[in-house]
Design a protein around this motif. Sequence first.
Motif, PDB file in Angstrom:
ATOM      1  N   LEU A 195      -4.136   9.659 -11.538  1.00  0.00           N
ATOM      2  CA  LEU A 195      -4.531   8.249 -11.520  1.00  0.00           C
ATOM      3  C   LEU A 195      -4.427   7.558 -10.148  1.00  0.00           C
ATOM      4  O   LEU A 195      -5.392   6.930  -9.699  1.00  0.00           O
ATOM      5  CB  LEU A 195      -3.735   7.473 -12.579  1.00  0.00           C
ATOM      6  CG  LEU A 195      -4.052   5.987 -12.688  1.00  0.00           C
ATOM      7  CD1 LEU A 195      -5.440   5.779 -13.265  1.00  0.00           C
ATOM      8  CD2 LEU A 195      -3.016   5.271 -13.551  1.00  0.00           C
ATOM      9  N   PRO A 196      -3.285   7.677  -9.447  1.00  0.00           N
ATOM     10  CA  PRO A 196      -3.185   6.953  -8.173  1.00  0.00           C
ATOM     11  C   PRO A 196      -4.269   7.367  -7.183  1.00  0.00           C
ATOM     12  O   PRO A 196      -4.809   6.524  -6.463  1.00  0.00           O
ATOM     13  CB  PRO A 196      -1.796   7.346  -7.656  1.00  0.00           C
ATOM     14  CG  PRO A 196      -1.038   7.788  -8.853  1.00  0.00           C
ATOM     15  CD  PRO A 196      -2.046   8.389  -9.772  1.00  0.00           C
TER      16      PRO A 196
ATOM     17  N   ARG B 273       3.382  11.558 -10.864  1.00  0.00           N
ATOM     18  CA  ARG B 273       2.365  10.575 -10.526  1.00  0.00           C
ATOM     19  C   ARG B 273       2.774   9.743  -9.310  1.00  0.00           C
ATOM     20  O   ARG B 273       1.943   9.373  -8.489  1.00  0.00           O
ATOM     21  CB  ARG B 273       2.133   9.658 -11.731  1.00  0.00           C
ATOM     22  CG  ARG B 273       1.060   8.638 -11.509  1.00  0.00           C
ATOM     23  CD  ARG B 273       0.867   7.790 -12.745  1.00  0.00           C
ATOM     24  NE  ARG B 273       2.081   7.064 -13.080  1.00  0.00           N
ATOM     25  CZ  ARG B 273       2.308   6.471 -14.240  1.00  0.00           C
ATOM     26  NH1 ARG B 273       1.405   6.530 -15.207  1.00  0.00           N
ATOM     27  NH2 ARG B 273       3.439   5.829 -14.474  1.00  0.00           N
TER      28      ARG B 273
ATOM     29  N   GLU C 188      -7.213   8.642  -8.001  1.00  0.00           N
ATOM     30  CA  GLU C 188      -8.478   8.188  -8.565  1.00  0.00           C
ATOM     31  C   GLU C 188      -8.758   6.741  -8.184  1.00  0.00           C
ATOM     32  O   GLU C 188      -9.917   6.339  -8.017  1.00  0.00           O
ATOM     33  CB  GLU C 188      -8.363   8.293 -10.080  1.00  0.00           C
ATOM     34  CG  GLU C 188      -9.571   8.867 -10.757  1.00  0.00           C
ATOM     35  CD  GLU C 188      -9.348   8.890 -12.250  1.00  0.00           C
ATOM     36  OE1 GLU C 188      -8.609   9.766 -12.714  1.00  0.00           O
ATOM     37  OE2 GLU C 188      -9.900   8.017 -12.928  1.00  0.00           O
ATOM     38  N   LEU C 189      -7.697   5.956  -8.084  1.00  0.00           N
ATOM     39  CA  LEU C 189      -7.879   4.540  -7.754  1.00  0.00           C
ATOM     40  C   LEU C 189      -8.180   4.357  -6.269  1.00  0.00           C
ATOM     41  O   LEU C 189      -8.629   3.308  -5.842  1.00  0.00           O
ATOM     42  CB  LEU C 189      -6.628   3.745  -8.137  1.00  0.00           C
ATOM     43  CG  LEU C 189      -6.342   3.658  -9.640  1.00  0.00           C
ATOM     44  CD1 LEU C 189      -5.005   2.982  -9.892  1.00  0.00           C
ATOM     45  CD2 LEU C 189      -7.451   2.914 -10.365  1.00  0.00           C
ATOM     46  N   LYS C 190      -7.898   5.388  -5.495  1.00  0.00           N
ATOM     47  CA  LYS C 190      -8.110   5.283  -4.049  1.00  0.00           C
ATOM     48  C   LYS C 190      -9.448   5.851  -3.620  1.00  0.00           C
ATOM     49  O   LYS C 190     -10.098   5.346  -2.720  1.00  0.00           O
ATOM     50  CB  LYS C 190      -6.999   6.028  -3.306  1.00  0.00           C
ATOM     51  CG  LYS C 190      -5.674   5.299  -3.315  1.00  0.00           C
ATOM     52  CD  LYS C 190      -4.784   5.813  -2.199  1.00  0.00           C
ATOM     53  CE  LYS C 190      -3.582   4.903  -2.013  1.00  0.00           C
ATOM     54  NZ  LYS C 190      -2.841   4.637  -3.285  1.00  0.00           N
TER      55      LYS C 190
ATOM     56  N   GLU D 124       0.801  -1.230   0.000  1.00  0.00           N
ATOM     57  CA  GLU D 124       0.000   0.000   0.000  1.00  0.00           C
ATOM     58  C   GLU D 124       0.834   1.280   0.000  1.00  0.00           C
ATOM     59  O   GLU D 124       0.580   2.201  -0.755  1.00  0.00           O
ATOM     60  CB  GLU D 124      -0.898  -0.052   1.259  1.00  0.00           C
ATOM     61  CG  GLU D 124      -1.618   1.228   1.592  1.00  0.00           C
ATOM     62  CD  GLU D 124      -3.080   1.167   1.180  1.00  0.00           C
ATOM     63  OE1 GLU D 124      -3.758   0.204   1.579  1.00  0.00           O
ATOM     64  OE2 GLU D 124      -3.521   2.082   0.465  1.00  0.00           O
TER      65      GLU D 124
END
Lengths: 247, 247, 315, 253, 253
Positions: free
Chosen positions: A95-96, A143, A98-100, A72
């Motif tokens: 992106l990172p 990113r 957004e995935l969380k 994580e």
Amino acid sequence: MSIVIDDLRLAYDKKVPILDNINLEIQKGECISIIGKSGCGKSSLLKCVAGLTANYEGRVFIHDELIQEPHEHVSYLFQTPILLEWRSVLDNVLLPLELKRKVMKEDRNKAKQMMKLVGLQDAAYKYPHECSGGMKARVALARMLITEPDVLLLDEPFSSLDAITKGQLQKELLNISQVMKPTIILVTHDIEEAVLLSDRVVLLGGKPACISKEFWLDLDEKRDASIRFSERFVNVVAEIYESVEHL
Amino acid sequence: MSIVIDDLRLAYDKKVPILDNINLEIQKGECISIIGKSGCGKSSLLKCVAGLTANYEGRVFIHDELIQEPHEHVSYLFQTPILLEWRSVLDNVLLPLELKRKVMKEDRNKAKQMMKLVGLQDAAYKYPHECSGGMKARVALARMLITEPDVLLLDEPFSSLDAITKGQLQKELLNISQVMKPTIILVTHDIEEAVLLSDRVVLLGGKPACISKEFWLDLDEKRDASIRFSERFVNVVAEIYESVEHL
Amino acid sequence: TMNQQPGSSSQKNTDGLEKIRMASWSNEIVEQSNLYVAEEKGWFENAGIDYEFVPGAGGGEAVKNIVAGNADIAFANIEAVLLAIEKGADLKIIYNIYPENVFNLVSLKKSHITSIEDLKGKNIGVYSLSSGTYQNLQVLLHSVGMKEEDVNIIPTGVLNFAPLMNGKVAATAATDTGLYDAKQKGLGDVDVMEVKNVLNTPSDVFVVTSDVYEKKQDALVNFLQVYKDSTQYMMEHPKEVAKVAIEKAIDGKDEARNLEIIKIRNKSAENKKELGWLDLDVVKKVEKTYVELGLLKKSVQIESAVTNDLVEKLK
Amino acid sequence: MKKHLLYSFFLLVVLLTAWEVVVRIRSIPELILPTPSVILMDIIQLVKSGFIWPHLRVTVIEIIAGFLIGSLVGLLLGVTVSQSSLLNKVLHPYIIASQAMPKLALAPLFVLWFGYGILPKLLIIALICFFPLFESSLTGLRLVDGEKVDLFRSLKASKLQILWKLRIPVAIPYIFSGMKVAIVLSVVGAVVSEFIGASEGLGALIIVAQGSMDTPMIFSSFLLLTAIGVSCYQIMDVLEKKLFKKYTFHRRN
Amino acid sequence: MKKHLLYSFFLLVVLLTAWEVVVRIRSIPELILPTPSVILMDIIQLVKSGFIWPHLRVTVIEIIAGFLIGSLVGLLLGVTVSQSSLLNKVLHPYIIASQAMPKLALAPLFVLWFGYGILPKLLIIALICFFPLFESSLTGLRLVDGEKVDLFRSLKASKLQILWKLRIPVAIPYIFSGMKVAIVLSVVGAVVSEFIGASEGLGALIIVAQGSMDTPMIFSSFLLLTAIGVSCYQIMDVLEKKLFKKYTFHRRN
Ligand SMILES: Nc1ncnc2c1ncn2[C@@H]1O[C@H](COP(=O)(O)OP(=O)(O)OP(=O)(O)O)[C@@H](O)[C@H]1O
Ligand SMILES: Nc1ncnc2c1ncn2[C@@H]1O[C@H](COP(=O)(O)OP(=O)(O)OP(=O)(O)O)[C@@H](O)[C@H]1O
Ligand SMILES: [Mg+2]
Ligand SMILES: [Mg+2]
């Protein structure tokens, strides 16, 4: 978070191992550099720590957790900037997050801040195919930094940047390292960079590759680019260069 | 073959040009380096010379031929190693010959020789996805050298290589440069490399980028890595570094 | 083969045989077993004919095949012939294969449909909207002054007894052989209305283009002679023919069924005069009915297309 | 007018003229092959009299509804199966089987089981058109750059997130290629489904026309169906270009 | 035995049992839906008596020949059209039109024009199966990394070389996905073509079985056709995996 690599061995095809007998302990907040010849196994080692390679022998621990899949709080910068071509630079950086979670206004601000950090403030709405090589590399860097990770695994982060931009980003990294105190493994082929940024330089070599030498650097705590010109720095670089040459 | 760039101007989108007012004459057998900040337009300029960009204004001549499409005797090394994933390393290196004629035994030998030159003698039957980043870059290098071109356009050829391998390949390039006397344009972000390898260093800068400074280097004709330690060399590097910094 | 004009194929081939291509409305099924017997026994060769079977999907296709010159003679239902004549084809009906109307309307006993009027508002199945079941259903409805809209006609496919059995339709239009097969499959007790009681349309006829009629008359007579003889033979030796059908007919693997089908068709082929004889009055009545039904826009002067000349030449 | 439209139109004129001329010169009977002019007159007649509209309406509705169902199923199946190699191997033979079955022969059974309404027709259309979409989405969803998958894994993305944010964007051009085949097959499916158990629709009209030996009407129905198919395809094409440009433009070369 | 085969087989058994049980419990007449056991007996009977072989042979030959013609045409068209955007735009409507035309209604015309031999059947099959291959090869051939095209251009490769050495290798997985759809459609095409004007083949068998209300034989033909389709598909799959592994393995993720 500390990292422990315990007797790691990696073979892509059964017969010829790439890495063998790798033992490494990295303290929380430490920054180590890994150097070695092209194709010796640096990226492979980093991938093991990142939890992206499953079929190695031996064990890798991060913060006492056995790594079998990505952790994580670890961020991994791939050697090539892997961007999603259908997303703008800004969306790639986001992106990172957004995935969380659902992306908020403040996340976008943070992304913009990161892009400023890597000098891409004007490129937010460009698409990857409109970016130069070095710009792509910096997008990938932004990113990875946006999640404020506890562990940074960097695979040649600055290799496609010009001297000036590289210098600026090295400074930023030093800064992050001193303020946030993440644990860092930096793969680089630039010995000066290794010496400048890290507490320890690990030399990977041999066939299969193992740790052939480690250099503990006790340079100034508060390092900056100016130490490049110190005698101690030049000596260490020369010493390492020699070791690499005689591998 | 000489290269003449005459008042070149390039704009990807109509309003904001990337390159403007570029004039450059490169003698047959000369090696020039182009340096500049990441994203300033170095690769774009090289693409124009390579004949891969159509919509620029101004004119580019190679050997007095107006360039509108790639020139027969020009080899272009892209910034990223573009390999065909379904071909082994050897077959990737052979590609340029394959496109010219039926591949013979001696062509294969030549390919192997090129691969030895870049230190990939053991990787002939690997596939690209089994190669490290630096190995891929070297495959691309071998592929471009195999046709023995008269003009070399190199976009950061050594940026993903470790110090030792880079040194070796720089030596090889110097050697080629001195023996075969091709005309070379080398894009690099490594100032030392630029000074070491070329007769002239061109500094690209500004928005839109133009040639903001040129450095004629009158170092030894018979150069090798040892000149790195000459005072003259160190001074030139420092001078250029400063110019870049104050761009 | 479209460019092949009908007349051009009339020259004899090397062994002195004249080619006759017969376009059927179906592929080689048990009903036409007399033809297989004739083939097997070499009757066609003996009559100087090089016989070829051209399969088809429906009488319309058979007629089109002769109009296009792909065949010389068509084995087709009379409706297709009437419609083709209306569309400008120049045809001659030369032989009455089945003088009897084989179509019927079948309903389950338990649904108590005894008259056509009982069908009002009900679902009625037909094979398809291009089949004789549809046209003959219209004839039935017409006979009591009903219209198509008074019932709900549904094309159910050739397996049309299945929806009857599971109650999806109240009645289904079928043929005598279809009814036989369905009974074998456990259809149970049914009421049957036979269309022949209303209008005894000849079910199938041999038809040729006028061109072929002119140019190949001798060969046609020879062909019809063989056909007539084989029909006769099938009537006399149904068991033997049923055996032949096992090999030759695509649906002939069950000998017992073959025999029953042959018996049914033997009955349909019976002619109150002579085998093959065409009853002009009946044909004209059919034409009239179709005009009334709207299937034909106006009379096509069918009497000029019907001839018993060739039948009269038969032994 | 764009150049390609001009050429395309010119080709059309050439083809129609050739057709007309050949039929006239060889005096092919109308029963066998009507001339384009006869067919055109027939279509005009059908449109003018209003006879064609209910049939056209039914068929178009069936095509659209069947396509929507079929492509939804195809996409969902493709997505599901792409997520699990075991599921793929277990289900794949059945999916292929559903395709290899001749629908036309299946149609009477469907009618038997599901009645004479629109349901069996939609089922047939869906069954006919889902397969190309299934295959191409499966292929598209699977052929994703391994490094990108690694990136998502390193970001702790769930399987669903990888699907949604990586695989589907990558697969979009292939999904569209499958959709284009599917929409055209839907037209075929509608006709097939109308051959049995229908008294409305262009498919039923073809059958009726066959039954009454009305060759011009067969061709008219044909042409209308073809026109529907071509239009549907073009709509898909425009949709792809308009809505999903960003997923393809950097790759079209 | 591999796990997935086991599961697949298990699923088959479950399905067949359910079918058998439902039919028996609700005592559905054989005419409407025969049980699997009845169908199995019928197939055994058909095989034993040798009755089925000529039909099977004809159909398989038609499928293979039609598929070969169709996929060759599809591939060639795809390649040609991918090379020229103008050609694409001009020809595309016609190619779609050829698809949207209902083949079953076209079949009688083909029989009229080309006789009742194998020719019209092969044409129908080819016409049915070429389209998916055309579409997917077109998409696959076009979506090539622009940098790779630039590489080839910089090496002075001709258009043909770019096609042969770059586009086709890249498109192979998509071409195969199209081929798989095509081979399965060939089975459908063979049946459709045999519905009209054929006296041999499984399609013709279905028609006569319908005519003689021999439901078990309808289902037997169905099952055999389905088995042919599934086998053909699997053969394509194995071919792809064996012969063209290197074009896909680095991309399957
Ligand atoms: N997926 C793979 N399959 C097989 N072999 C591989 C694979 N990835 C890497 N290798 C091999 O493992 C060795 C080490 O590769 P790795 O990428 O770790 O090198 P590296 O030290 O990062 O080199 P570079 O500095 O060039 O990036 C190389 O010899 C390479 O050929
Ligand atoms: N295809 C394109 N479309 C639009 N803009 C582009 C395109 N390619 C490059 N650019 C823009 O042109 C500028 C110059 O790009 P170029 O690749 O030439 O830079 P560079 O000097 O090679 O940088 P680097 O050292 O990072 O490789 C960049 O700002 C980039 O965003
Ligand atoms: Mg590496
Ligand atoms: Mg560049």
